[in-house]
Scaffold this active site. Structure first.
Site, PDB file in Angstrom:
ATOM      1  CD  GLU A  85      -3.091   0.901   0.291  1.00 28.86           C
ATOM      2  OE1 GLU A  85      -2.472   1.724  -0.425  1.00 28.86           O
ATOM      3  OE2 GLU A  85      -4.321   0.976   0.479  1.00 28.86           O
TER       4      GLU A  85
ATOM      5  CG  ASP B  55      -5.573   8.844   5.662  1.00 30.02           C
ATOM      6  OD1 ASP B  55      -4.879   9.549   6.409  1.00 30.02           O
ATOM      7  OD2 ASP B  55      -6.637   9.242   5.155  1.00 30.02           O
TER       8      ASP B  55
ATOM      9  CB  VAL C 191       1.888  13.582   1.475  1.00 25.40           C
ATOM     10  CG1 VAL C 191       2.417  14.199   2.760  1.00 25.40           C
ATOM     11  CG2 VAL C 191       1.316  12.190   1.746  1.00 25.40           C
TER      12      VAL C 191
ATOM     13  CG  ASP D  29      -4.717  11.096  -6.394  1.00 25.63           C
ATOM     14  OD1 ASP D  29      -4.649  10.257  -5.480  1.00 25.63           O
ATOM     15  OD2 ASP D  29      -5.792  11.568  -6.815  1.00 25.63           O
TER      16      ASP D  29
END
Ligand code: IMP
Ligand code: MG
Length: 180
Positions: free
Chosen positions: A97, A101, A153, A159
Site C-alpha cells: 500500500e 490513513d 501529501v 495524488d
C-alpha cells in the site's frame, strides 16, 4: 507541478534508500515461500514497481482496485472495482500500500483477502499516518516505510485530484492549491 509543493517531506533519495531496506527485509522473510504481492491501485504503482525489483526472490504479482466513498459521516463505504486475477488459497500474501490513513480501505482489503483462505496475509505500507486512524480499525502494518504527520501529501504515486502522482518525491501541497 513543483511550484504547488510547499515542502518536500521525503526526498527521492530517502524513499529509494527505504525501498532497498524494506525489499531486503521482505526477501529474507519470504525466501522459498513464492509469495504473491498484492498492490492496491492506483496509488501504489510507483512504490510497487520499485519494491518488486528490490525483493530479489521468486514471487508473483497481482492487483486490486478498491475505492472508498466518503459521505458526511466517518464510515466510508468501500467497494472493490477490480479483484485479484489469481487464486491465493494456501499462498503467502503481502499487501503493498502507498498510505495507511484512516485504515478503512486497508481493513476492507485485508478482510477480503483473508476470506480467500491464504496461508498468511501481511501488510507493507510506505507511509503511515497514525493520527488519522479511525476507531474500529484493528489491523496493523507489518512493515512500514515512514510514519508521517497528519498532512495531505502527494507524489510518488499519491495524488490530489489525480495529479502529482508522477513526482519522484513526496511533498506537502500548498494550501492555495486546495482552495482554488
Ligand atoms: P484510508 O483512509 O486509509 O482508507 O486511505 C484511502 C486512500 O486515501 C489511500 O489509499 C490514498 O489513496 C488516499 N489518501 C489518504 N491520505 C492521503 C494523502 O495524504 N495524500 C494522497 N492520498 C491519500
Ligand atoms: Mg491507495
Amino acid at each position: 507541478m513543483e511550484r504547488d509543493i510547499q515542502k518536500v517531506l521525503l526526498s527521492e533519495e530517502q524513499i529509494q534508500a527505504k525501498v532497498k531496506e524494506l525489499g531486503a527485509i521482505l526477501a529474507e522473510e519470504y525466501r522459498d515461500k513464492n509469495p504473491i504481492f498484492v498492490g492496491v491501485l492506483k496509488g501504489v504503482v510507483i512504490f510497487y514497481a520499485d519494491m518488486i525489483r528490490a525483493i530479489n526472490i521468486p514471487c508473483e504479482m497481482d492487483f486490486m482496485c478498491v475505492s472508498s466513498y466518503r459521505g458526511t459521516n466517518s464510515t466510508g463505504r468501500t467497494m472493490i472495482s477490480k479483484d485479484l486475477a489469481c487464486d491465493i488459497q494456501g499462498r503467502h500474501v503481502v499487501i503493498l500500500e502507498d498510505i495507511f490513513d484512516t485504515g478503512n480501505s486497508l481493513q476492507f482489503t485485508y478482510e477480503h483477502l483473508l476470506s480467500k483462505n491464504p496461508a498468511s496475509v501481511k501488510i507493507c505500507t510506505l507511509l503511515d499516518k497514525p493520527e488519522r486512524r479511525r476507531a474500529g480499525v484493528t489491523i496493523q502494518a507489518d512493515y512500514t516505510g515512514f510514519v508521517i504527520p497528519n498532512e495531505f501529501v502527494v507524489g510518488y504515486g499519491l495524488d490530489y485530484a489525480e495529479h502529482y502522482r508522477n513526482l519522484p518525491y513526496i511533498g506537502i501541497l500548498k494550501p492555495e492549491v486546495y482552495e482554488k
